[in-house]
Design a protein around this motif. Structure first.
Motif, PDB file in Angstrom:
ATOM      1  N   LEU A   8       0.831  -1.209   0.000  1.00 53.03           N
ATOM      2  CA  LEU A   8       0.000   0.000   0.000  1.00 53.03           C
ATOM      3  C   LEU A   8       0.864   1.257   0.000  1.00 53.03           C
ATOM      4  CD1 LEU A   8      -2.712  -1.153   2.561  1.00 53.03           C
ATOM      5  CD2 LEU A   8      -3.027  -0.878   0.090  1.00 53.03           C
ATOM      6  N   THR A   9       1.964   1.212   0.748  1.00 52.71           N
ATOM      7  CA  THR A   9       2.880   2.352   0.790  1.00 52.71           C
ATOM      8  C   THR A   9       3.438   2.655  -0.595  1.00 52.71           C
ATOM      9  OG1 THR A   9       3.493   1.865   3.078  1.00 52.71           O
ATOM     10  CG2 THR A   9       5.025   3.227   1.819  1.00 52.71           C
ATOM     11  N   GLN A  10       3.585   1.611  -1.424  1.00 55.93           N
ATOM     12  CA  GLN A  10       4.093   1.781  -2.785  1.00 55.93           C
ATOM     13  C   GLN A  10       3.017   2.289  -3.751  1.00 55.93           C
ATOM     14  OE1 GLN A  10       7.385   1.168  -3.887  1.00 55.93           O
ATOM     15  NE2 GLN A  10       7.802   1.110  -1.701  1.00 55.93           N
ATOM     16  N   GLY A  11       1.798   2.446  -3.242  1.00 53.04           N
ATOM     17  CA  GLY A  11       0.717   2.988  -4.055  1.00 53.04           C
ATOM     18  C   GLY A  11      -0.115   1.966  -4.788  1.00 53.04           C
ATOM     19  N   HIS A  12       0.142   0.674  -4.564  1.00 47.43           N
ATOM     20  CA  HIS A  12      -0.605  -0.367  -5.264  1.00 47.43           C
ATOM     21  C   HIS A  12      -2.020  -0.518  -4.684  1.00 47.43           C
ATOM     22  CE1 HIS A  12       3.067  -1.466  -7.274  1.00 47.43           C
ATOM     23  NE2 HIS A  12       3.687  -1.701  -6.123  1.00 47.43           N
ATOM     24  N   LYS A  13      -2.924  -0.994  -5.511  1.00 44.58           N
ATOM     25  CA  LYS A  13      -4.268  -1.324  -5.074  1.00 44.58           C
ATOM     26  C   LYS A  13      -4.291  -2.804  -4.699  1.00 44.58           C
ATOM     27  CE  LYS A  13      -9.134  -0.983  -6.443  1.00 44.58           C
ATOM     28  NZ  LYS A  13     -10.066  -0.592  -7.544  1.00 44.58           N
ATOM     29  N   VAL A  14      -4.630  -3.109  -3.447  1.00 48.45           N
ATOM     30  CA  VAL A  14      -4.455  -4.467  -2.916  1.00 48.45           C
ATOM     31  C   VAL A  14      -5.797  -5.083  -2.526  1.00 48.45           C
ATOM     32  CG1 VAL A  14      -3.352  -5.881  -1.142  1.00 48.45           C
ATOM     33  CG2 VAL A  14      -2.160  -3.856  -2.055  1.00 48.45           C
ATOM     34  N   THR A  15      -5.998  -6.321  -2.953  1.00 51.28           N
ATOM     35  CA  THR A  15      -7.116  -7.133  -2.477  1.00 51.28           C
ATOM     36  C   THR A  15      -6.557  -8.209  -1.569  1.00 51.28           C
ATOM     37  OG1 THR A  15      -8.387  -6.771  -4.509  1.00 51.28           O
ATOM     38  CG2 THR A  15      -9.023  -8.640  -3.124  1.00 51.28           C
ATOM     39  N   ALA A  16      -6.990  -8.218  -0.327  1.00 56.15           N
ATOM     40  CA  ALA A  16      -6.527  -9.199   0.659  1.00 56.15           C
ATOM     41  C   ALA A  16      -7.576 -10.293   0.786  1.00 56.15           C
ATOM     42  CB  ALA A  16      -6.300  -8.528   2.008  1.00 56.15           C
ATOM     43  N   ALA A  17      -7.205 -11.511   0.420  1.00 55.70           N
ATOM     44  CA  ALA A  17      -8.143 -12.629   0.418  1.00 55.70           C
ATOM     45  C   ALA A  17      -7.766 -13.627   1.506  1.00 55.70           C
ATOM     46  CB  ALA A  17      -8.152 -13.317  -0.942  1.00 55.70           C
ATOM     47  N   ALA A  18      -8.765 -14.074   2.245  1.00 53.42           N
ATOM     48  CA  ALA A  18      -8.531 -15.043   3.316  1.00 53.42           C
ATOM     49  C   ALA A  18      -9.842 -15.718   3.679  1.00 53.42           C
ATOM     50  CB  ALA A  18      -7.938 -14.350   4.543  1.00 53.42           C
ATOM     51  N   ASN A  75     -10.649 -16.211   6.908  1.00 53.93           N
ATOM     52  CA  ASN A  75     -11.109 -15.507   8.104  1.00 53.93           C
ATOM     53  C   ASN A  75     -10.952 -14.007   7.885  1.00 53.93           C
ATOM     54  OD1 ASN A  75     -11.679 -14.523  10.660  1.00 53.93           O
ATOM     55  ND2 ASN A  75     -10.566 -16.155  11.718  1.00 53.93           N
ATOM     56  N   VAL A  76     -11.927 -13.418   7.226  1.00 50.15           N
ATOM     57  CA  VAL A  76     -11.842 -12.004   6.861  1.00 50.15           C
ATOM     58  C   VAL A  76     -11.911 -11.108   8.097  1.00 50.15           C
ATOM     59  CG1 VAL A  76     -12.949 -10.132   5.576  1.00 50.15           C
ATOM     60  CG2 VAL A  76     -12.774 -12.415   4.565  1.00 50.15           C
ATOM     61  N   SER A  77     -12.750 -11.460   9.059  1.00 45.50           N
ATOM     62  CA  SER A  77     -12.891 -10.607  10.246  1.00 45.50           C
ATOM     63  C   SER A  77     -11.571 -10.516  11.005  1.00 45.50           C
ATOM     64  CB  SER A  77     -13.999 -11.140  11.163  1.00 45.50           C
ATOM     65  OG  SER A  77     -13.709 -12.456  11.601  1.00 45.50           O
ATOM     66  N   TYR A  78     -10.844 -11.633  11.106  1.00 47.29           N
ATOM     67  CA  TYR A  78      -9.550 -11.595  11.779  1.00 47.29           C
ATOM     68  C   TYR A  78      -8.568 -10.730  10.997  1.00 47.29           C
ATOM     69  CZ  TYR A  78      -5.052 -13.089  13.643  1.00 47.29           C
ATOM     70  OH  TYR A  78      -3.788 -13.087  14.187  1.00 47.29           O
ATOM     71  N   LEU A  79      -8.584 -10.862   9.675  1.00 44.63           N
ATOM     72  CA  LEU A  79      -7.688 -10.076   8.838  1.00 44.63           C
ATOM     73  C   LEU A  79      -7.993  -8.588   8.978  1.00 44.63           C
ATOM     74  CD1 LEU A  79      -5.478 -10.014   6.706  1.00 44.63           C
ATOM     75  CD2 LEU A  79      -7.231 -10.386   4.968  1.00 44.63           C
ATOM     76  N   GLN A  80      -9.256  -8.236   8.994  1.00 40.83           N
ATOM     77  CA  GLN A  80      -9.646  -6.836   9.150  1.00 40.83           C
ATOM     78  C   GLN A  80      -9.206  -6.272  10.496  1.00 40.83           C
ATOM     79  OE1 GLN A  80     -13.853  -7.437   8.306  1.00 40.83           O
ATOM     80  NE2 GLN A  80     -13.665  -6.256   6.414  1.00 40.83           N
ATOM     81  N   SER A  81      -9.200  -7.125  11.504  1.00 39.08           N
ATOM     82  CA  SER A  81      -8.780  -6.663  12.826  1.00 39.08           C
ATOM     83  C   SER A  81      -7.274  -6.456  12.912  1.00 39.08           C
ATOM     84  CB  SER A  81      -9.237  -7.651  13.909  1.00 39.08           C
ATOM     85  OG  SER A  81      -8.533  -8.885  13.806  1.00 39.08           O
ATOM     86  N   ARG A  82      -6.514  -7.117  12.024  1.00 38.54           N
ATOM     87  CA  ARG A  82      -5.061  -7.002  12.026  1.00 38.54           C
ATOM     88  C   ARG A  82      -4.567  -5.795  11.226  1.00 38.54           C
ATOM     89  NH1 ARG A  82      -1.757 -11.370  12.862  1.00 38.54           N
ATOM     90  NH2 ARG A  82      -0.144  -9.768  12.730  1.00 38.54           N
ATOM     91  N   LEU A  83      -5.327  -5.391  10.201  1.00 38.46           N
ATOM     92  CA  LEU A  83      -4.871  -4.349   9.280  1.00 38.46           C
ATOM     93  C   LEU A  83      -5.726  -3.090   9.405  1.00 38.46           C
ATOM     94  CD1 LEU A  83      -4.305  -6.553   6.109  1.00 38.46           C
ATOM     95  CD2 LEU A  83      -2.542  -5.598   7.594  1.00 38.46           C
ATOM     96  N   LYS A  84      -5.086  -1.952   9.304  1.00 40.03           N
ATOM     97  CA  LYS A  84      -5.803  -0.687   9.355  1.00 40.03           C
ATOM     98  C   LYS A  84      -6.522  -0.454   8.026  1.00 40.03           C
ATOM     99  CE  LYS A  84      -2.541   1.513  12.550  1.00 40.03           C
ATOM    100  NZ  LYS A  84      -1.568   2.621  12.747  1.00 40.03           N
ATOM    101  N   PRO A  85      -7.697   0.167   8.062  1.00 40.76           N
ATOM    102  CA  PRO A  85      -8.395   0.479   6.812  1.00 40.76           C
ATOM    103  C   PRO A  85      -7.550   1.393   5.925  1.00 40.76           C
ATOM    104  CG  PRO A  85      -9.846   0.778   8.717  1.00 40.76           C
ATOM    105  CD  PRO A  85      -8.456   0.572   9.259  1.00 40.76           C
ATOM    106  N   HIS A  86      -7.692   1.205   4.624  1.00 42.02           N
ATOM    107  CA  HIS A  86      -6.934   2.008   3.658  1.00 42.02           C
ATOM    108  C   HIS A  86      -7.786   2.140   2.403  1.00 42.02           C
ATOM    109  CE1 HIS A  86      -3.776   3.170   0.803  1.00 42.02           C
ATOM    110  NE2 HIS A  86      -3.013   3.470   1.838  1.00 42.02           N
ATOM    111  N   PRO A  87      -7.795   3.317   1.776  1.00 42.09           N
ATOM    112  CA  PRO A  87      -8.652   3.507   0.585  1.00 42.09           C
ATOM    113  C   PRO A  87      -8.308   2.569  -0.572  1.00 42.09           C
ATOM    114  CG  PRO A  87      -7.160   5.378   0.903  1.00 42.09           C
ATOM    115  CD  PRO A  87      -7.104   4.557   2.154  1.00 42.09           C
ATOM    116  N   LYS A  88      -7.084   2.052  -0.608  1.00 44.70           N
ATOM    117  CA  LYS A  88      -6.698   1.157  -1.696  1.00 44.70           C
ATOM    118  C   LYS A  88      -6.660  -0.308  -1.263  1.00 44.70           C
ATOM    119  CE  LYS A  88      -4.140   4.394  -4.616  1.00 44.70           C
ATOM    120  NZ  LYS A  88      -2.910   4.612  -5.399  1.00 44.70           N
ATOM    121  N   LEU A  89      -7.254  -0.613  -0.114  1.00 43.93           N
ATOM    122  CA  LEU A  89      -7.256  -1.985   0.405  1.00 43.93           C
ATOM    123  C   LEU A  89      -8.675  -2.524   0.443  1.00 43.93           C
ATOM    124  CD1 LEU A  89      -5.923  -4.454   1.738  1.00 43.93           C
ATOM    125  CD2 LEU A  89      -6.109  -3.244   3.936  1.00 43.93           C
TER     126      LEU A  89
END
Length: 481
Positions: free
Chosen positions: A24-34, A36-50
């Motif tokens: 994300l810092t590099q400016g890429h648009k990222v889709t995080a697939a898993a 356990n989505v709720s756990y993943l969301q709790s680990r990562l901060k929201p971002h407009p490109k995530l």
């Protein structure tokens, strides 16, 4: 900067969850697939490109839909926690992903694999090797990075070694503790992973990645001991077979036994990477094992600064060096046709005077009184005052740290014990039915924390099975809509 649409498969794992912020810092648009989505969301901060998306690679149609339209895909999936048949399981996931690549528009797949030693083999290493072979059957160029031991908070091999140093006064180890490796620091690995995103190779390629020095596992133990000021005597013994060692690790470390068993079989041989080629292509200053360990020790507890713990100040203050990174867990699930609303109307009464904990309330009360009399000083009766649970509210010695009405409740463990834990109630909508799961998560502090957990295990299993059944029964009786 040439930004790309990137899909990270296995995003909730150790490598994926910490790699995503760099992308994300590099400016890429990222889709995080898993899964356990709720756990993943709790680990990562929201971002407009995530973007977060649920994906189980077992589902071929969903895999096809998710992969389509991305430029680069990171394949960071493994099945070590799946159990004894994880080789077949891993290959089935790789096949589904390979098939989904056809006509997907993906230009590059980056696959994090494992070094293949000159002698010996293991199911874990075989799975990594065969997965690479499957992926290379696709029409999309695959770059395979073959890594050995990765040094950083959350890396399973590193956490095993650190837990052993923290938890055991004497380290009993298999004879292969004299095997050698050149561990790579997490920061160095990230540099290679992020650099590869810029590439659009015309064909398949692979690189070995490793650190700047070759060390035996015995030497690595000594360096970790010095870094955390806990020097331990290491006693290699032929009596501790790989199978026995895997079981032993499940008892005295926080790393799950299935993962420990798979990894042990892999590190029983020299695990040395020849990283000259990738270092020449993407040069960087290589971090020594000692430096990487010191950085990891300084960052201990960073993961607690996430929404897994609701960013709760009490949780942040209670975390101590030596707490297990990987939590032990025990719980129970039940499936029901009741709606999420019906289940939540009962769950939100947890700790109330009329409901208590729905099952075996005398055991909960006994535990509270023991805590009160033996030094915790926690009030025995603090029932919720708000009919709708709110973050920050106390329920006996528990504290509400996360509350998503109709779906999820997390309570911070407040009783006196050697470790830190939480109790979670999760409602998952499965379409035609709902799954209710109640589960305790426990990060043990040292060997006493492990003993406490195993002593409480029978009671946990008994209580949680009773709780999920009681909640469903009460919800049915209430007839709520």
């Amino acid at each position: 900067m040439d930004t790309k649409k990137i899909l990270v498969l296995g995003a909730s794992g150790y490598i994926g969850s910490q790699l995503i912020p760099h992308l994300l810092t590099q400016g890429h648009k990222v889709t995080a697939a898993a899964r356990n989505v709720s756990y993943l969301q709790s680990r990562l901060k929201p971002h407009p490109k995530l973007t977060f998306t649920y994906l189980d690679l077992v589902d071929k149609d969903r895999t096809l839909e998710t992969v389509h339209g991305h430029d680069v895909v990171f394949f960071l999936v493994h099945g070590m926690a799946h159990g004894h048949d994880f080789l077949e399981y891993e290959l089935s996931l790789a096949i589904n992903f390979r098939d989904a690549l056809q006509g997907s528009g993906v230009e590059h797949v980056i696959y994090l694999s494992a070094i293949q030693p000159q002698t010996g083999n293991s199911e874990h290493l075989e799975a990594r090797k065969k997965t690479g072979e499957v992926l290379r059957q696709s029409c999309v160029p695959v770059t395979e990075l073959r890594a050995g031991v990765i040094v950083g908070t959350g890396s399973a091999v590193y956490e095993i070694m650190k837990d052993l140093v923290y938890n055991m006064p004497v380290l009993l180890a298999p004879k292969f503790v004299s095997s050698k490796a050149n561990p790579i620091a997490l920061a160095n690995l990230n540099h290679y992973l992020v650099s590869l995103v810029k590439e659009t190779p015309a064909s398949h390629q692979y690189f070995e990645v490793g650190g700047p020095e070759v060390l035996s596992y015995a030497e690595q133990f000594n360096i970790i001991g010095e870094a955390i000021n806990r020097k331990r005597k290491l006693v290699p013994t032929a009596l501790l077979t790989p199978s026995m060692a895997a079981f032993w690790l499940g008892v005295v470390t926080s790393v799950p036994s299935a993962i420990g068993k798979a990894l042990l079989a892999g590190i029983s041989h020299d695990y040395i990477a020849n990283a000259d080629e990738i270092q020449a292509r993407y040069p960087q200053t290589m971090i020594t094992f000692e430096q990487a360990v010191k950085v990891s020790v300084m960052q201990e507890g960073e993961f607690v600064r996430s929404n897994v713990w609701g960013f709760d100040p009490q949780a942040l203050n209670r975390w101590q060096p030596g707490f297990g990174y990987y939590p032990k867990n025990a719980g129970a699930s039940i499936y029901t046709e009741l709606s999420s609303t019906q289940l939540w109307q009962i769950i939100k009464k947890i700790g109330s005077k009329e409901e208590g904990y729905f099952f075996a309330n005398y055991l909960w009360r006994t535990r509270e009184w023991l805590d009160f009399f033996f030094g915790a000083g926690v009030p025995v009766r603090r029932a919720p005052t708000n009919p709708e649970l709110e973050v920050g509210e106390f329920i006996d010695s528990w504290k509400v740290i996360r509350c998503e009405k109709g779906r999820f409740l997390s309570l911070l463990f407040g009783m006196k014990a050697p470790g830190m834990g939480r109790l979670e109630c999760t409602i998952t909508d499965r379409g035609e039915y709902r799954e209710l799961d109640i589960r305790a998560w426990w990060h043990p502090k040292g060997f006493t924390g492990l003993l406490y957990w195993f002593a409480m295990m029978p009671a946990h299993l008994f209580i949680f099975r009773g709780m999920v059944r009681a909640i469903v029964k009460k919800a049915k009786a209430a007839g709520l809509e």
